[in-house]
Design a protein around this motif. Structure first.
Motif, short mmCIF file in Angstrom:
data_model
loop_
_atom_site.label_atom_id
_atom_site.label_comp_id
_atom_site.label_asym_id
_atom_site.label_seq_id
_atom_site.Cartn_x
_atom_site.Cartn_y
_atom_site.Cartn_z
N ILE A 159 0.87 -1.18 0.00
CA ILE A 159 0.00 0.00 0.00
C ILE A 159 0.90 1.23 0.00
CG2 ILE A 159 -1.72 1.29 1.30
CD1 ILE A 159 -2.64 -1.36 2.53
N ASP A 160 0.78 2.05 -1.00
CA ASP A 160 1.61 3.26 -1.11
C ASP A 160 0.93 4.41 -0.36
OD1 ASP A 160 3.20 5.53 -2.61
OD2 ASP A 160 4.11 3.69 -3.37
N ASP A 161 1.24 5.61 -0.72
CA ASP A 161 0.78 6.83 -0.02
C ASP A 161 -0.76 6.93 0.01
OD1 ASP A 161 0.97 9.25 1.25
OD2 ASP A 161 2.00 10.28 -0.37
N ILE A 162 -1.24 7.78 0.95
CA ILE A 162 -2.65 8.18 1.06
C ILE A 162 -3.52 7.06 1.65
CG2 ILE A 162 -4.48 9.54 -0.07
CD1 ILE A 162 -2.63 10.31 -2.25
N MET A 215 3.90 -1.44 3.35
CA MET A 215 3.29 -0.13 3.54
C MET A 215 4.29 0.98 3.21
SD MET A 215 0.64 -0.41 6.68
CE MET A 215 0.00 1.18 6.23
N TYR A 216 3.84 2.21 3.42
CA TYR A 216 4.58 3.38 2.94
C TYR A 216 4.63 4.46 4.01
CZ TYR A 216 4.92 7.89 0.45
OH TYR A 216 5.26 9.16 0.04
N SER A 217 5.79 5.10 4.15
CA SER A 217 5.88 6.34 4.94
C SER A 217 6.99 7.20 4.34
CB SER A 217 6.14 6.03 6.42
OG SER A 217 6.03 7.23 7.17
N THR A 277 4.07 12.94 4.14
CA THR A 277 4.34 12.13 2.95
C THR A 277 4.28 13.04 1.72
OG1 THR A 277 2.03 11.64 2.43
CG2 THR A 277 3.13 10.20 4.05
N CYS A 278 4.61 12.49 0.58
CA CYS A 278 4.60 13.32 -0.64
C CYS A 278 3.21 13.88 -0.91
CB CYS A 278 5.10 12.50 -1.82
SG CYS A 278 6.85 12.11 -1.68
N ALA A 279 2.18 13.14 -0.53
CA ALA A 279 0.81 13.62 -0.77
C ALA A 279 0.27 14.40 0.43
CB ALA A 279 -0.10 12.44 -1.09
N GLY A 280 1.12 14.64 1.45
CA GLY A 280 0.71 15.52 2.54
C GLY A 280 0.07 14.85 3.74
N ALA A 287 14.18 2.15 0.48
CA ALA A 287 14.43 3.60 0.53
C ALA A 287 14.04 4.24 -0.80
CB ALA A 287 15.91 3.85 0.81
N CYS A 288 13.48 5.46 -0.69
CA CYS A 288 12.95 6.09 -1.91
C CYS A 288 13.33 7.57 -1.94
CB CYS A 288 11.44 5.90 -1.94
SG CYS A 288 10.63 6.59 -3.38
N SER A 289 14.64 7.84 -2.05
CA SER A 289 15.06 9.25 -2.13
C SER A 289 15.46 9.62 -3.55
CB SER A 289 16.19 9.54 -1.14
OG SER A 289 17.28 8.68 -1.39
N TRP A 290 15.04 8.82 -4.51
CA TRP A 290 15.14 9.10 -5.96
C TRP A 290 16.58 9.38 -6.43
CZ3 TRP A 290 12.71 13.59 -3.44
CH2 TRP A 290 11.47 13.29 -2.89
N GLY A 291 17.56 8.88 -5.69
CA GLY A 291 18.95 9.13 -6.09
C GLY A 291 19.45 10.51 -5.71
N TRP A 294 17.20 0.86 -2.97
CA TRP A 294 17.17 2.33 -2.99
C TRP A 294 16.70 2.80 -4.35
CZ3 TRP A 294 20.64 5.47 -6.00
CH2 TRP A 294 21.62 4.75 -6.69
N ARG A 295 15.77 3.75 -4.36
CA ARG A 295 15.25 4.28 -5.63
C ARG A 295 16.36 5.07 -6.30
NH1 ARG A 295 9.92 5.68 -6.60
NH2 ARG A 295 10.67 7.43 -7.85
N SER A 296 16.78 4.57 -7.46
CA SER A 296 17.88 5.20 -8.18
C SER A 296 17.36 6.08 -9.31
CB SER A 296 18.81 4.11 -8.71
OG SER A 296 18.07 3.11 -9.37
N MET A 343 14.57 0.85 -9.86
CA MET A 343 14.28 1.77 -10.97
C MET A 343 12.82 2.22 -11.01
SD MET A 343 16.63 -0.26 -13.71
CE MET A 343 16.16 0.69 -15.17
N ASP A 344 12.09 1.98 -9.93
CA ASP A 344 10.68 2.34 -9.74
C ASP A 344 9.75 1.24 -10.25
OD1 ASP A 344 8.55 3.71 -8.77
OD2 ASP A 344 8.71 5.44 -10.08
N MET A 345 8.50 1.38 -9.87
CA MET A 345 7.52 0.33 -10.18
C MET A 345 7.30 0.21 -11.69
SD MET A 345 6.41 1.78 -6.99
CE MET A 345 5.09 2.88 -7.36
N LEU A 346 6.85 -0.98 -12.08
CA LEU A 346 6.62 -1.24 -13.51
C LEU A 346 5.34 -0.55 -13.98
CD1 LEU A 346 7.33 -5.06 -13.20
CD2 LEU A 346 8.83 -3.38 -14.30
C1 GLA Z 1 6.87 9.88 -4.52
C2 GLA Z 1 7.40 8.49 -4.84
C3 GLA Z 1 6.33 7.70 -5.59
C4 GLA Z 1 5.06 7.61 -4.77
C5 GLA Z 1 4.59 9.00 -4.37
C6 GLA Z 1 3.46 8.95 -3.35
O1 GLA Z 1 6.67 10.64 -5.65
O2 GLA Z 1 8.58 8.58 -5.59
O3 GLA Z 1 6.81 6.41 -5.93
O4 GLA Z 1 5.31 6.82 -3.63
O5 GLA Z 1 5.64 9.77 -3.79
O6 GLA Z 1 3.02 10.22 -2.97
#
Ligand code: GLA
Length: 394
Positions: free
Chosen positions: A47-50, A89-91, A97-100, A158-162, A178-180, A213-216
């Motif tokens: 389960i991702d954000d929100i 899950m996601y935090s 979070t990115c969506a607030g 980890a998801c700090s996008w590189g 780690w998100r690259s 490299m992120d989700m498909l």
């Molecule tokens: C960021 C992440 C995405 C996703 C959204 C959710 O942008 O990189 O993969 O999780 O946040 O708000």
């Protein structure tokens, strides 16, 4: 916890964004079983954000939105586990979070405890709004320690996008992936851009901590949260092949309850999955542009690549049984002629006097190499060839 191979599973974000619920997650878990995806190795349901209320509860804990998750998270997690799957899950490493929605900065230990109590097996940890007064590595170290002491094995994604030079410190944090890349969207341009950005990030990739490299987007066909233009069958096939070859997690992002036969065929290719899950997890390497030594591998922003963009990367990876996986990816808008897609044995580290028995992992065709090279016929625009090469006597 140590991971030997890239995680595989499904995540809500790409298709559903905010539109998530207990019903969706449980139906998707069912679909993982019914479609056969679980038997192929896809195991995490994430389960991702929100998913939370906008404020913590009086006890300081995160609260699942009762409209979306009326029975709470443990209920969903128990259901997912009852099917033999794992729950994610996601935090985020900030207050929001990115969506607030509320996130885990300064709440790492209580949140890790909560996730453990809910039966969470995987935590994606994002980076939006991260405090500037604390170094990024410290933010990830904090959560990593909290998870490792939560009493449960929880994969730390980890998801700090590189950003903030993630690759230089991410392994210190104990993260498992780690998100690259930046966020993927469902377009050919996005796949191409993300793929080309990864060619030189491979030395940071491997057992224990994989480049993500992120989700498909395979099978989204322009529908859903990051849907946009959608991609062709060949483009999705190239996307899956490349993510598999580069040891990326394989996290499905389409609606698996209603996959098209084409999406299912791509996502279920056992031979391609075997390349991704090969136990050696050796480092993929570029076999064209050999004028560079490996330690001089230049990123797509390098002036050399700007002048001569790496439009047809050819990438190899040694496999545990001595075979070699080889992918040729045509990012140009025209068919790639054999003179651009020929790989001399030397570039593979293979001495002459041997031959290769080549199996095309998308068509199943086999053939033998001649003249100490791999030579492929015209590869159509936006398409790829993925081979498993067995070394045999000439
Ligand atoms: C960021 C992440 C995405 C996703 C959204 C959710 O942008 O990189 O993969 O999780 O946040 O708000």
């Amino acid at each position: 916890m140590f991971i030997n191979t890239p995680p595989m599973g499904w995540n809500t974000w790409n298709t559903f964004g905010a539109d998530i619920s207990e019903k969706l997650v449980m139906e998707s878990a069912d679909a993982m079983i019914q479609s056969g995806l679980k038997d192929l190795g896809y195991e995490y349901v994430v389960i991702d954000d929100i998913w939370a209320l906008t404020e913590r509860g009086e006890d300081g804990r995160l609260v699942p939105d009762p409209e979306k998750f009326p029975h709470g998270m443990k209920y969903v997690s128990d259901y997912v586990h009852s099917l033999g799957l794992k729950f994610g899950m996601y935090s985020c490493a900030s207050s929001l979070t990115c969506a607030g929605y509320p996130a885990s900065y300064q709440h790492e230990w209580v949140d890790a405890k909560t996730f453990a109590e809910w039966g969470v097996d995987f935590l994606k940890y994002d980076f939006c709004f991260h405090p500037m007064v604390v170094r990024a590595d410290i933010l990830y170290k904090r959560m990593s320690l909290a998870l490792a002491n939560s009493g449960r094995d929880i994969l730390f994604s980890a998801c700090s996008w590189g950003s903030e030079h993630t690759k230089q410190w991410i392994k210190e944090t104990g993260a498992h992936t780690w998100r690259s890349t930046h966020d993927i969207v469902d377009t050919w341009d996005s796949i191409k851009k993300l793929a080309q950005s990864q060619i030189c990030a491979q030395e940071y990739n491997g057992k224990g901590c994989f480049n993500d490299m992120d989700m498909l987007v395979v099978g989204m066909n322009g529908k859903g949260h990051v849907g946009l233009a959608g991609c062709s069958y060949e483009e999705y096939r190239l996307h899956f092949s490349l993510w598999a070859l580069l040891n990326s997690p394989l996290m499905i992002g389409c609606d698996i309850r209603s996959m098209t036969p084409q999406a299912k065929q791509i996502l279920s290719n056992r031979d391609v999955i075997a390349i991704n899950q090969d136990p050696l997890c050796s480092q993929p390497f570029l076999v064209n542009n050999m004028q560079f030594q490996p330690n001089e591998c230049r990123g797509p922003e390098d002036p050399f690549f700007k002048e001569y963009p790496l439009e047809i990367p050819m990438i190899a990876k040694y496999l545990n049984n001595g075979d070699i996986a080889i992918g040729i990816f045509n990012f140009t808008d025209s068919s790639a002629s054999p003179w651009k897609t020929t790989i001399p044995f030397d570039n593979l580290g293979l001495a002459p006097g041997k031959r290769l028995e080549l199996t095309n992992l998308w068509t199943g065709e086999t053939k033998k190499s001649v003249n100490d090279v791999i030579r492929e016929n015209a590869i159509p625009a936006h398409d790829c060839i993925l081979l498993r090469a067995k070394i045999i006597d000439a």
